[in-house]
Design a protein around this motif. Structure first.
Motif, PDB file in Angstrom:
ATOM      1  N   ALA A 295       0.831  -1.209   0.000  1.00  0.00           N
ATOM      2  CA  ALA A 295       0.000   0.000   0.000  1.00  0.00           C
ATOM      3  C   ALA A 295       0.865   1.259   0.000  1.00  0.00           C
ATOM      4  CB  ALA A 295      -0.926  -0.003   1.216  1.00  0.00           C
ATOM      5  N   ALA A 296       1.975   1.239   0.730  1.00  0.00           N
ATOM      6  CA  ALA A 296       2.861   2.408   0.752  1.00  0.00           C
ATOM      7  C   ALA A 296       3.492   2.645  -0.615  1.00  0.00           C
ATOM      8  CB  ALA A 296       3.948   2.228   1.813  1.00  0.00           C
ATOM      9  N   VAL A 297       3.885   1.578  -1.294  1.00  0.00           N
ATOM     10  CA  VAL A 297       4.471   1.729  -2.631  1.00  0.00           C
ATOM     11  C   VAL A 297       3.448   2.325  -3.596  1.00  0.00           C
ATOM     12  CG1 VAL A 297       5.338   0.470  -4.632  1.00  0.00           C
ATOM     13  CG2 VAL A 297       6.194  -0.078  -2.351  1.00  0.00           C
ATOM     14  N   LEU A 387       9.273  15.860  -9.051  1.00  0.00           N
ATOM     15  CA  LEU A 387       9.715  14.485  -9.283  1.00  0.00           C
ATOM     16  C   LEU A 387      10.683  14.028  -8.199  1.00  0.00           C
ATOM     17  CD1 LEU A 387       9.708  12.023 -11.187  1.00  0.00           C
ATOM     18  CD2 LEU A 387      11.631  13.084 -12.401  1.00  0.00           C
ATOM     19  N   VAL A 388      11.620  14.894  -7.828  1.00  0.00           N
ATOM     20  CA  VAL A 388      12.605  14.540  -6.792  1.00  0.00           C
ATOM     21  C   VAL A 388      11.919  14.334  -5.445  1.00  0.00           C
ATOM     22  CG1 VAL A 388      14.592  15.398  -5.483  1.00  0.00           C
ATOM     23  CG2 VAL A 388      14.518  15.664  -7.971  1.00  0.00           C
ATOM     24  N   ALA A 389      11.024  15.241  -5.079  1.00  0.00           N
ATOM     25  CA  ALA A 389      10.341  15.123  -3.787  1.00  0.00           C
ATOM     26  C   ALA A 389       9.445  13.890  -3.748  1.00  0.00           C
ATOM     27  CB  ALA A 389       9.520  16.380  -3.523  1.00  0.00           C
ATOM     28  N   ALA A 390       8.760  13.597  -4.862  1.00  0.00           N
ATOM     29  CA  ALA A 390       7.901  12.410  -4.913  1.00  0.00           C
ATOM     30  C   ALA A 390       8.729  11.137  -4.811  1.00  0.00           C
ATOM     31  CB  ALA A 390       7.088  12.414  -6.202  1.00  0.00           C
ATOM     32  N   ALA A 391       9.902  11.131  -5.445  1.00  0.00           N
ATOM     33  CA  ALA A 391      10.782   9.965  -5.320  1.00  0.00           C
ATOM     34  C   ALA A 391      11.233   9.779  -3.883  1.00  0.00           C
ATOM     35  CB  ALA A 391      11.983  10.126  -6.247  1.00  0.00           C
ATOM     36  N   GLY A 392      11.431  10.894  -3.165  1.00  0.00           N
ATOM     37  CA  GLY A 392      11.820  10.796  -1.767  1.00  0.00           C
ATOM     38  C   GLY A 392      10.774  10.117  -0.901  1.00  0.00           C
ATOM     39  N   MET A 393       9.495  10.213  -1.283  1.00  0.00           N
ATOM     40  CA  MET A 393       8.441   9.560  -0.518  1.00  0.00           C
ATOM     41  C   MET A 393       8.598   8.039  -0.519  1.00  0.00           C
ATOM     42  SD  MET A 393       5.209  11.914  -1.742  1.00  0.00           S
ATOM     43  CE  MET A 393       3.960  10.852  -0.992  1.00  0.00           C
ATOM     44  N   LEU A 394       9.243   7.493  -1.562  1.00  0.00           N
ATOM     45  CA  LEU A 394       9.406   6.039  -1.648  1.00  0.00           C
ATOM     46  C   LEU A 394      10.432   5.504  -0.656  1.00  0.00           C
ATOM     47  CD1 LEU A 394       9.240   5.546  -5.514  1.00  0.00           C
ATOM     48  CD2 LEU A 394       7.495   4.980  -3.818  1.00  0.00           C
ATOM     49  N   LEU A 395      11.168   6.394   0.007  1.00  0.00           N
ATOM     50  CA  LEU A 395      12.066   5.935   1.060  1.00  0.00           C
ATOM     51  C   LEU A 395      11.289   5.286   2.199  1.00  0.00           C
ATOM     52  CD1 LEU A 395      14.890   5.789   2.312  1.00  0.00           C
ATOM     53  CD2 LEU A 395      14.544   8.105   3.186  1.00  0.00           C
ATOM     54  N   SER A 396      10.053   5.753   2.433  1.00  0.00           N
ATOM     55  CA  SER A 396       9.244   5.197   3.518  1.00  0.00           C
ATOM     56  C   SER A 396       8.919   3.719   3.302  1.00  0.00           C
ATOM     57  CB  SER A 396       7.967   6.026   3.682  1.00  0.00           C
ATOM     58  OG  SER A 396       7.141   5.488   4.686  1.00  0.00           O
ATOM     59  N   PRO A 397       8.327   3.310   2.155  1.00  0.00           N
ATOM     60  CA  PRO A 397       8.095   1.866   1.966  1.00  0.00           C
ATOM     61  C   PRO A 397       9.388   1.072   1.875  1.00  0.00           C
ATOM     62  CG  PRO A 397       7.544   3.089  -0.029  1.00  0.00           C
ATOM     63  CD  PRO A 397       7.738   4.096   1.065  1.00  0.00           C
ATOM     64  N   ALA A 398      10.480   1.685   1.395  1.00  0.00           N
ATOM     65  CA  ALA A 398      11.751   0.961   1.343  1.00  0.00           C
ATOM     66  C   ALA A 398      12.226   0.601   2.747  1.00  0.00           C
ATOM     67  CB  ALA A 398      12.801   1.808   0.619  1.00  0.00           C
ATOM     68  N   LEU A 399      12.110   1.548   3.677  1.00  0.00           N
ATOM     69  CA  LEU A 399      12.493   1.264   5.062  1.00  0.00           C
ATOM     70  C   LEU A 399      11.639   0.146   5.656  1.00  0.00           C
ATOM     71  CD1 LEU A 399      12.993   4.916   6.369  1.00  0.00           C
ATOM     72  CD2 LEU A 399      14.774   3.176   6.140  1.00  0.00           C
ATOM     73  N   MET A 400      10.340   0.162   5.363  1.00  0.00           N
ATOM     74  CA  MET A 400       9.468  -0.889   5.889  1.00  0.00           C
ATOM     75  C   MET A 400       9.782  -2.235   5.262  1.00  0.00           C
ATOM     76  SD  MET A 400       5.748   0.929   6.480  1.00  0.00           S
ATOM     77  CE  MET A 400       5.555   1.644   4.851  1.00  0.00           C
ATOM     78  N   ALA A 401      10.075  -2.260   3.956  1.00  0.00           N
ATOM     79  CA  ALA A 401      10.344  -3.527   3.269  1.00  0.00           C
ATOM     80  C   ALA A 401      11.612  -4.194   3.774  1.00  0.00           C
ATOM     81  CB  ALA A 401      10.454  -3.276   1.764  1.00  0.00           C
ATOM     82  N   LEU A 402      12.578  -3.406   4.246  1.00  0.00           N
ATOM     83  CA  LEU A 402      13.851  -3.949   4.721  1.00  0.00           C
ATOM     84  C   LEU A 402      13.849  -4.253   6.217  1.00  0.00           C
ATOM     85  CD1 LEU A 402      16.252  -1.572   2.744  1.00  0.00           C
ATOM     86  CD2 LEU A 402      15.696  -3.961   2.218  1.00  0.00           C
ATOM     87  N   SER A 403      12.690  -4.151   6.855  1.00  0.00           N
ATOM     88  CA  SER A 403      12.601  -4.328   8.303  1.00  0.00           C
ATOM     89  C   SER A 403      11.672  -5.492   8.646  1.00  0.00           C
ATOM     90  CB  SER A 403      12.054  -3.046   8.935  1.00  0.00           C
ATOM     91  OG  SER A 403      10.647  -2.963   8.735  1.00  0.00           O
ATOM     92  N   PRO A 404      11.634  -5.876   9.932  1.00  0.00           N
ATOM     93  CA  PRO A 404      10.689  -6.929  10.345  1.00  0.00           C
ATOM     94  C   PRO A 404       9.228  -6.573  10.120  1.00  0.00           C
ATOM     95  CG  PRO A 404      12.393  -6.638  12.005  1.00  0.00           C
ATOM     96  CD  PRO A 404      12.569  -5.529  11.019  1.00  0.00           C
ATOM     97  N   LEU A 405       8.907  -5.305   9.895  1.00  0.00           N
ATOM     98  CA  LEU A 405       7.517  -4.939   9.610  1.00  0.00           C
ATOM     99  C   LEU A 405       6.979  -5.697   8.405  1.00  0.00           C
ATOM    100  CD1 LEU A 405       7.296  -1.042  10.024  1.00  0.00           C
ATOM    101  CD2 LEU A 405       6.124  -2.767  11.384  1.00  0.00           C
ATOM    102  N   ALA A 406       7.822  -5.906   7.412  1.00  0.00           N
ATOM    103  CA  ALA A 406       7.377  -6.573   6.183  1.00  0.00           C
ATOM    104  C   ALA A 406       7.000  -8.026   6.426  1.00  0.00           C
ATOM    105  CB  ALA A 406       8.473  -6.487   5.123  1.00  0.00           C
TER     106      ALA A 406
END
Length: 423
Positions: A295-297, A387-406
């Motif tokens: 959902a975050a992605v 475009l740059v700021a919107a790409a920065g928003m994807l850092l949030s799902p990336a952090l979740m995907a690399l953690s035990p949350l996923a």
């Protein structure tokens, strides 16, 4: 079962009070700026100061609010904050009708409403854990966040309409009336201590700084909560930058009118309502981790399409409606699921401080994100910076995907020292 949730009288009173409070809060976010512009002839710089003053309590008071919520009954705090906001806006309305309200006084009102809203928002999140079974948290959060989404749609529209049809002071009085309605509903939550299991307080409670430190240490030491905190901070910082550029991009590059801009932004509300409904079912079917990351992605990634928009309003407005609807749907799905994860992972005695810590880390960065968005727009232009700021928003799902949350499954683990809720 959801039917059991709605048979809980205290939950229904909390839901009704929170709905009225959110209507008052979101209508005041429009009413106070319009009050300044239409009644006090405030300029752009003064309006910016007014908005900043109303947002500053998030950064200044969130951690203190968490400590106070964990010391007191949430019912008491919510009732007091409702009464305070009703009085502040009511006083502004009376002073406006008498023609004696100036901008300095309006700044005081904006700060007071913002500060009391910080305490109310932390308290109502902690109160749900004290009033319903942990197995009902996802459905309870879905109901509360659904009403908040409805308030996000109806509150600004109602406030703007009242200012246009009647006057700014009358609109301020209507916001005060919503807080009064919330006061009347929440005060009817039963007083019996067993209905709101407040953590026991010693005769000499610890210093507030020690309590704040305890909340910070708990979040830092819990990997899922630490990830929620970091992901929230990354999202809020980037989203603030996006919105700053977005509100420049729509009228300047796409040549949209103010009405069209408002219409495009309003699509977020119906999407959030749908997201609240999906949050009551999808995590239990597909797993909380899978729902959070996907959902975050989808919700954050959809903004990458905005800088590519060109053409007439007949083309761009439907596209923007679709973008904001998708963002509202999946953004709300993330919000409700994250709230359930946070509440379920946190001991009752720390609910307020953990909520406040995450709010502080996330929303506290929004002024910096807004400044960055303005700087990027001036330096690189709106399309590139968006475009740059919107790409920065994807850092949030990336952090979740690399953690035990996923890896969280259909049933959330219980915090240390408690039993897990029945599946």
């Amino acid at each position: 079962m959801s039917s059991g949730l709605w048979r809980n009288d205290d939950f229904r009173r909390l839901w009704a009070g929170q709905t009225a409070s959110q209507l008052g809060e979101h209508s005041s976010l429009v009413v106070l700026p319009l009050f300044a512009v239409l009644t006090l002839d405030a300029g752009a710089g003064q309006l910016g100061v007014l908005r900043a003053v109303g947002q500053t309590p998030i950064l200044l008071l969130s951690l203190f609010a968490g400590a106070w919520v964990d010391r007191w009954r949430t019912r008491t705090l919510m009732v007091l904050t409702d009464a305070g906001r009703a009085l502040a806006l009511g006083a502004a309305a009376v002073a406006g009708l008498l023609g004696v309200l100036g901008l300095p006084a309006l700044l005081v009102v904006a700060f007071a409403v913002g500060a009391l809203s910080v305490f109310f928002d932390v308290a109502y999140q902690a109160s749900l854990v004290r009033l319903v079974d942990r197995g009902q948290l996802v459905r309870g959060n879905s109901a509360l966040e659904g009403s908040r989404s409805a308030a996000q749609i109806g509150g600004p529209a109602l406030g703007g309409a009242l200012v246009s049809v009647l006057s700014a002071p009358v609109a301020a009085a209507s916001s005060a009336a919503f807080f009064a309605l919330s006061f009347l509903s929440i005060r009817r939550i039963r007083r019996e201590r067993e209905r709101e299991a407040v953590p026991a307080r010693s005769a000499r409670p610890p210093r507030i700084w020690r309590q704040i430190h305890e909340g910070l240490r708990f979040v830092a030491g819990d990997v899922p909560l630490r990830t929620v905190c970091l992901a929230s901070a990354a999202f809020q910082f980037s989203f603030a930058a996006v919105m700053t550029v977005y509100l420049l991009f729509l009228p300047r590059d796409l040549h949209l009118s103010g009405t069209a801009v408002g219409l495009a932004l309003a699509a977020t509300g119906p999407g959030a309502l749908l997201g609240s409904l999906l949050a009551a079912r999808l995590p239990g079917r597909f797993g909380h981790g899978a729902v959070l990351v996907s959902a975050a992605v989808l919700g954050d990634g959809v903004f990458l399409f905005v800088p590519a928009l060109h053409g007439t309003p007949a083309v761009t407005i439907p596209a923007l409606l679709a973008v904001n609807f998708v963002f509202g749907t999946f953004g709300q799905l993330v919000n409700v699921t994250v709230m359930a994860v946070r509440q379920t992972s946190t001991p009752d005695k720390l609910q307020g401080r953990v909520a406040a810590t995450i709010n502080f880390a996330g929303l506290g960065l929004t002024p910096l994100g807004s400044l960055l968005g303005g700087f990027l727009a001036e330096a690189w232009g709106t399309r590139t910076s968006l475009l740059v700021a919107a790409a920065g928003m994807l850092l949030s799902p990336a952090l979740m995907a690399l953690s035990p949350l996923a890896r969280l499954g259909r049933t959330l683990p219980a915090p240390p020292g408690t039993q897990a809720p029945a599946a």
